[in-house]
Design a protein around this motif. Structure first.
Motif, PDB file in Angstrom:
ATOM      1  N   UNK A  84       0.812  -1.227   0.000  1.00 14.11           N
ATOM      2  CA  UNK A  84       0.000   0.000   0.000  1.00 14.11           C
ATOM      3  C   UNK A  84       0.846   1.278   0.000  1.00 14.11           C
ATOM      4  N   UNK A  85       2.143   1.124  -0.217  1.00 12.95           N
ATOM      5  CA  UNK A  85       2.997   2.314  -0.312  1.00 12.95           C
ATOM      6  C   UNK A  85       2.574   3.221  -1.460  1.00 12.95           C
ATOM      7  N   UNK A  86       2.071   2.630  -2.538  1.00 17.48           N
ATOM      8  CA  UNK A  86       1.658   3.457  -3.679  1.00 17.48           C
ATOM      9  C   UNK A  86       0.507   4.384  -3.287  1.00 17.48           C
ATOM     10  N   UNK A  87      -0.389   3.914  -2.426  1.00 16.41           N
ATOM     11  CA  UNK A  87      -1.479   4.774  -1.954  1.00 16.41           C
ATOM     12  C   UNK A  87      -0.922   5.923  -1.112  1.00 16.41           C
ATOM     13  N   UNK A 105      -8.738  -1.486  -0.955  1.00 15.03           N
ATOM     14  CA  UNK A 105      -8.290  -1.422   0.440  1.00 15.03           C
ATOM     15  C   UNK A 105      -9.443  -1.540   1.436  1.00 15.03           C
ATOM     16  N   UNK A 106     -10.492  -0.767   1.242  1.00 10.41           N
ATOM     17  CA  UNK A 106     -11.580  -0.725   2.209  1.00 10.41           C
ATOM     18  C   UNK A 106     -12.265  -2.078   2.425  1.00 10.41           C
ATOM     19  N   UNK A 107     -12.402  -2.925   1.399  1.00 11.54           N
ATOM     20  CA  UNK A 107     -13.061  -4.218   1.630  1.00 11.54           C
ATOM     21  C   UNK A 107     -12.362  -5.101   2.670  1.00 11.54           C
ATOM     22  N   UNK A 108     -11.115  -4.833   2.940  1.00  9.71           N
ATOM     23  CA  UNK A 108     -10.400  -5.640   3.941  1.00  9.71           C
ATOM     24  C   UNK A 108     -11.088  -5.540   5.302  1.00  9.71           C
ATOM     25  N   UNK A 135      -5.532  -1.539   8.783  1.00 10.94           N
ATOM     26  CA  UNK A 135      -5.619  -2.430   7.619  1.00 10.94           C
ATOM     27  C   UNK A 135      -4.373  -3.308   7.528  1.00 10.94           C
ATOM     28  N   UNK A 136      -3.209  -2.725   7.746  1.00  9.94           N
ATOM     29  CA  UNK A 136      -1.965  -3.512   7.711  1.00  9.94           C
ATOM     30  C   UNK A 136      -1.963  -4.604   8.773  1.00  9.94           C
ATOM     31  N   UNK A 137      -2.546  -4.309   9.930  1.00 15.08           N
ATOM     32  CA  UNK A 137      -2.582  -5.294  11.024  1.00 15.08           C
ATOM     33  C   UNK A 137      -3.567  -6.423  10.731  1.00 15.08           C
TER      34      UNK A 137
END
Length: 155
Positions: free
Chosen positions: A14-17, A67-70, A124-126
């Motif tokens: 997600x670095x691109x975001x 991302x949000x669906x996670x 999200x990362x967690x």
């Protein structure tokens, strides 16, 4: 003594975001600089319209798709992010009371990006599984930022 935030560790997927968020923060800086220098709100609005169409709308769509669906639509942080997306879309498309609207864009976009970077993306990362993060990396193509140099009102 001044407390400094530690640099945020961002998952590679997600670095691109986050790089796209950097461009959003630069837009906020450009707006502040334009206001400080007495640039007409019409000039600022014209650039904002270009930025919104070429960068912000596709960025929001990608976040909402990948991302949000996670965390899911019922998650409070996702509800907040979606509400902020809708509010920012309304602000960017507003045609009246430009002085007030442009100030709101600068404040709310800055606050929204910082929320996503410091809070939402950390959760999200967690919570994301390795396969979910891999899927983001595979499906999301970073929106390459190409500056609009037609009217660099902030220079």
């Amino acid at each position: 003594m001044e407390s400094k935030m530690k640099p945020l560790k961002r998952h590679e997927s997600i670095k691109s975001f986050s790089r796209e968020h950097h461009q959003g923060l630069l837009l906020c800086w450009k707006i502040r600089k334009g206001i400080k220098n007495g640039v007409s709100v019409e000039r600022i609005k014209k650039y904002n319209d270009w930025f919104f169409e070429n960068h912000l709308k596709p960025h929001f769509a990608d976040e909402e798709k990948y991302i949000f669906p996670i965390l899911g639509d019922e998650d409070e942080m996702i509800k907040k992010a979606l509400t902020e997306h809708r509010r920012l879309i309304r602000l960017f498309t507003e045609e009246n009371d430009l002085d007030k609207t442009i100030n709101h864009i600068e404040e709310e976009l800055d606050r929204h990006i910082r929320f996503e970077e410091r809070e939402l993306f950390m959760v999200i990362q967690e919570k994301a599984t390795p396969s979910e993060m891999q899927k983001i990396a595979e499906l999301h193509d970073e929106l390459k930022f190409v500056e609009n140099n037609d009217d660099k009102y902030w220079d």
